[in-house]
Design a protein around this motif. Structure first.
Motif, PDB file in Angstrom:
ATOM      1  N   VAL A 155      48.271   0.515 -19.050  1.00 40.83           N
ATOM      2  CA  VAL A 155      48.111   0.832 -17.630  1.00 40.83           C
ATOM      3  C   VAL A 155      48.446   2.305 -17.429  1.00 40.83           C
ATOM      4  CG1 VAL A 155      48.832   0.299 -15.273  1.00 40.83           C
ATOM      5  CG2 VAL A 155      48.734  -1.518 -16.990  1.00 40.83           C
ATOM      6  N   ALA A 156      47.511   3.055 -16.877  1.00 45.39           N
ATOM      7  CA  ALA A 156      47.690   4.500 -16.734  1.00 45.39           C
ATOM      8  C   ALA A 156      48.590   4.819 -15.557  1.00 45.39           C
ATOM      9  CB  ALA A 156      46.339   5.183 -16.560  1.00 45.39           C
ATOM     10  N   LEU A 157      49.531   5.754 -15.747  1.00 42.55           N
ATOM     11  CA  LEU A 157      50.418   6.170 -14.660  1.00 42.55           C
ATOM     12  C   LEU A 157      49.650   6.844 -13.528  1.00 42.55           C
ATOM     13  CD1 LEU A 157      53.593   7.602 -16.452  1.00 42.55           C
ATOM     14  CD2 LEU A 157      53.506   5.654 -14.893  1.00 42.55           C
ATOM     15  N   GLU A 158      48.538   7.498 -13.866  1.00 39.95           N
ATOM     16  CA  GLU A 158      47.754   8.173 -12.833  1.00 39.95           C
ATOM     17  C   GLU A 158      46.860   7.202 -12.067  1.00 39.95           C
ATOM     18  OE1 GLU A 158      45.579   8.794 -16.821  1.00 39.95           O
ATOM     19  OE2 GLU A 158      47.635   8.784 -16.054  1.00 39.95           O
ATOM     20  N   GLY A 159      46.833   5.941 -12.485  1.00 37.73           N
ATOM     21  CA  GLY A 159      46.104   4.910 -11.766  1.00 37.73           C
ATOM     22  C   GLY A 159      44.696   4.681 -12.268  1.00 37.73           C
ATOM     23  N   GLY A 160      44.120   3.548 -11.863  1.00 28.72           N
ATOM     24  CA  GLY A 160      42.712   3.274 -12.143  1.00 28.72           C
ATOM     25  C   GLY A 160      42.397   2.651 -13.475  1.00 28.72           C
ATOM     26  N   GLN A 161      43.374   2.476 -14.358  1.00 34.97           N
ATOM     27  CA  GLN A 161      43.094   1.947 -15.693  1.00 34.97           C
ATOM     28  C   GLN A 161      44.137   0.917 -16.096  1.00 34.97           C
ATOM     29  OE1 GLN A 161      41.967   4.881 -18.784  1.00 34.97           O
ATOM     30  NE2 GLN A 161      42.226   6.428 -17.205  1.00 34.97           N
ATOM     31  N   GLY A 162      43.726   0.025 -17.023  1.00 33.30           N
ATOM     32  CA  GLY A 162      44.650  -0.958 -17.567  1.00 33.30           C
ATOM     33  C   GLY A 162      44.318  -2.373 -17.131  1.00 33.30           C
ATOM     34  N   SER A 163      45.121  -3.317 -17.591  1.00 33.16           N
ATOM     35  CA  SER A 163      44.908  -4.719 -17.251  1.00 33.16           C
ATOM     36  C   SER A 163      46.241  -5.456 -17.189  1.00 33.16           C
ATOM     37  CB  SER A 163      44.003  -5.396 -18.295  1.00 33.16           C
ATOM     38  OG  SER A 163      44.720  -5.617 -19.503  1.00 33.16           O
ATOM     39  N   THR A 164      46.205  -6.643 -16.601  1.00 32.50           N
ATOM     40  CA  THR A 164      47.421  -7.456 -16.515  1.00 32.50           C
ATOM     41  C   THR A 164      47.865  -7.921 -17.896  1.00 32.50           C
ATOM     42  OG1 THR A 164      46.005  -9.375 -16.057  1.00 32.50           O
ATOM     43  CG2 THR A 164      46.964  -8.244 -14.172  1.00 32.50           C
ATOM     44  N   PHE A 165      46.925  -8.196 -18.774  1.00 31.85           N
ATOM     45  CA  PHE A 165      47.291  -8.619 -20.129  1.00 31.85           C
ATOM     46  C   PHE A 165      48.043  -7.515 -20.863  1.00 31.85           C
ATOM     47  CE2 PHE A 165      43.662 -11.631 -19.561  1.00 31.85           C
ATOM     48  CZ  PHE A 165      44.391 -12.795 -19.728  1.00 31.85           C
TER      49      PHE A 165
END
Length: 329
Positions: free
Chosen positions: A253-263
């Motif tokens: 999950v990117a700190l800058e937002g917009g990326q990643g997933s719950t898994f």
């Protein structure tokens, strides 16, 4: 296989597998199934808290008050149980407190435009003080056995019910993010907030909702924490914010937002939990735990920043090449 390996979560999985193998070479007992399952089960509460943190990070914001929320809701849980309240009442009251904390954070950030790090840091101090006053600086214990069994139940004597529940919730949230307009909006806001506004996404509402979700999951984590430990102290929950953020970032999950997933947050939680176990099996003092956690977090953020810079440069060069070719024609 190429596409699979490009997934941010797969990098974390490969890192965990490699780490486990390396530690296993030094101490084979580390790879015994009982120890592996113990690490997985111990990561359950972190996983629950990190799932809530995901939504805030998706929008490009942050919440450092969740550790305090875990501690306060654990204290509320202990007080209510000692007064004879049922488990359902305990869950509902803790969830209400978590939602209220999330709403207060959201009001400050969304409506008063207070930077999220400042707002949630201030809330952390307020909640910590409230927790100490609420408990009168004393431990809470002697909880009912029925409540303590909540975090001790195992499926087939191996995987804990809480961890399996976290996986199921992660799967449902993944579908919510992938298949609904509201779910997709969280990442859209973090990826490009101005673009999100232009296409009609209610940015303020999405940010508000992200903090509500985060506070709610932190509250559930607080109840489960009280169940797992069996007692509550005035300082419980300390450090959970760092662990949850690190788990999300390590999980892609990117700190800058917009990326990643719950898994990814689940994977990161397992890695964060394994650190303390690794130190024991390698005969290192537990005091190295925070140092290693901080080091891993910095390393992941730096690698992510370099990767994003490299991708941006690649796109820029490709655009320049296309312009040159078109100009040549």
């Amino acid at each position: 296989m190429k596409n699979l390996l490009k997934q941010r979560e797969m990098v974390s999985v490969l890192f965990i597998v490699t780490l486990f193998i390396v530690v296993g070479l030094f101490n084979s007992k580390f790879l015994e199934l009982n120890n592996v399952f113990q690490i997985i089960n111990n990561s359950a509460i972190y996983s629950i808290v990190a799932l809530g943190m995901c939504f805030v990070l998706f929008t490009g914001e942050i919440d450092v008050s969740i550790g305090a929320t875990v501690g306060l809701t654990a204290a509320i849980t202990g007080k209510l149980l000692n007064s004879g309240a049922s488990i359902w009442v305990v869950f509902l009251m803790a969830l209400l407190v978590g939602v209220i904390v999330g709403a207060i954070n959201a009001v400050g950030i969304v409506f008063f435009k207070i930077p999220s790090i400042i707002m949630t840091l201030g809330m952390m101090g307020i909640i910590r003080g409230t927790q100490y006053i609420y408990t009168n600086g004393q431990w809470l214990q002697n909880f009912p056995n029925e409540f303590l069994r909540l975090s001790q139940n195992r499926i087939g004597g191996t995987i804990g019910v809480v961890f399996v529940s976290a996986l199921i919730i992660a799967a449902l949230l993944h579908l919510f993010i992938k298949m609904t307009m509201t779910g997709k909006s969280f990442k859209a806001v973090g990826d490009n907030i101005d673009g999100a506004r232009l296409i009609g996404i209610p940015v303020d509402r999405i940010k508000f909702l992200s903090y509500i979700i985060c506070g709610g999951f932190a509250a559930v984590g607080g109840v489960l924490y009280a169940s797992r430990i069996g007692f509550v102290t005035p300082i419980d929950g300390t450090g959970y914010e760092m662990t949850a953020i690190a788990a999300c970032v390590i999980g892609g999950v990117a700190l800058e937002g917009g990326q990643g997933s719950t898994f990814g947050s689940i994977i990161g939680s397992i890695l964060m939990t394994s650190i303390s176990s690794i130190l024991v099996f390698l005969n290192f003092p537990s005091t190295f735990n925070n140092t290693i956690t901080g080091g891993i977090l910095i390393a992941i953020v730096v690698i992510g920043a370099l990767s994003n810079h490299r991708s941006a440069e690649k796109v820029r060069k490709e655009r320049l090449r296309v312009r040159v070719e078109q100009g040549g024609e």
